[in-house]
Motif scaffolding. Sequence first.
Motif: not given
Length: 149
Positions: A31, A40, A146
Motif C-alpha cells: 500500500a 489506502s 485504495p
Amino acid sequence: MSYNHLMAVLPHASVSMFTPAGPEIEGVYDAISYRAEGPSVTQHGPHVLLVDPTLMSLDERVLGRVEGAVAVAVSGVSDTYIIQRFGSAPRLRVQSQGELVEDQGHPLVAEAALAGEEFPEDSHFAVFAALTGLWLNDLDTMKWTPIQI
C-alpha cells in the motif's frame, strides 16, 4: 531503506466515508510502495487508518474531515518528518534535516515516543505506534482499500 509516506489515524470514523479506487491490497508495504497510486485505508476498531505514499492526503480536505485526525509523514529522501493533528486542537510539528522548523500547538502525548529512537524515521514510526498500538509489521497483516481523494 528510506521511507516516504504518510500514516494517519482518523478516530471514530469509518472507511465507508471514502470512495474506493481499486481492489484491496494485501499488506501495508504494498500500500505504500512506489506502485501504489494514492492513499489506502483500513478499519482498526473504531478508527480508520490511512497510508499514502504520495503524501497528497496531508491536507485539510482529506484529514480535516475527522475531528482529531493525526498524520505522521516521513520523507527519508528529504529528511523531513511531520506530525499534524487536525480539528479544534491543531498541532503541527515539522523536523527537517535534524532541526525543528515548525512547532505549533500543544504536543501530543504520543510525541514522547520521539525520544525513544535514535533515527527520525524510527522515532516517527514510534509516534504512530503510540497512537495506534500498531507497528509497520502489524499493519502489514491488514488489508488496505485504495481510495479516491
